[in-house]
Design a protein around this motif. Structure first.
Motif: not given
Length: 169
Positions: A72-91
């Motif tokens: 997840l860290y590698e994906i976030a780094s490659s897309l240029g977003v913080p890792v927390g972006r993938f958890f936004e909106g998660l209940p």
């Protein structure tokens, strides 16, 4: 005398083996797909940049496989977003908002991830840019036409009179 060990007790139901993916895994997978599409990056491009196959990335996006923290860290780094972006909106992720709702599933992402969507995109990419633009315009026009027909059909079935059509003589 043996020292006592503390025992962690499960607060929720026992997870089922071979069951549906966990909602958090589904949410993270959808978010990866959303950020990737918003960044105009193909599955193949992202997969190559993080050193996995595009099939593995598809499995992450569809929550068939769980994404490790390091991946997840590698994906976030490659897309240029913080890792927390993938958890936004998660209940339950936002401590200030207990009743947070999951983001709606975007049907476009489901289509893009489908075999039909991938075939369509591959076919479009192989067209010359000018032809691709015309095909894209045609598809948009067809979609608008069908949406208008659906709206008209809905209003007729609801008992609303359809607008009179003007005819020139």
């Amino acid at each position: 005398m043996k020292p006592q060990r503390s025992v962690l007790r499960r607060t929720g139901p026992k997870p089922k083996i071979d069951s549906d993916p966990h909602p958090a895994d589904q949410h993270v997978g959808r978010q990866i797909a959303t950020v990737r599409v918003q960044s105009d990056v193909s599955q193949a491009q992202l997969a190559r940049s993080i050193g996995i196959s595009f099939q593995q990335l598809q499995k992450y996006e569809n929550a068939r496989n769980r994404v490790s923290a390091s991946m997840l860290y590698e994906i976030a780094s490659s897309l240029g977003v913080p890792v927390g972006r993938f958890f936004e909106g998660l209940p339950g992720n936002d401590e200030t908002c207990v009743d947070a709702r999951a983001l709606p599933v975007d049907e476009r992402l489901d289509f893009i991830a489908s075999a039909e969507g991938r075939r369509l995109i591959a076919g479009l990419v192989n067209l010359p840019p000018r032809v691709r633009g015309r095909v894209s315009s045609l598809i948009s026009a067809l979609g608008e036409e069908l949406a208008q027909q659906d709206t008209k059909a809905d209003s007729e079935t609801a008992g609303d009179p359809a607008p009179a059509e003007c005819k020139t003589v």
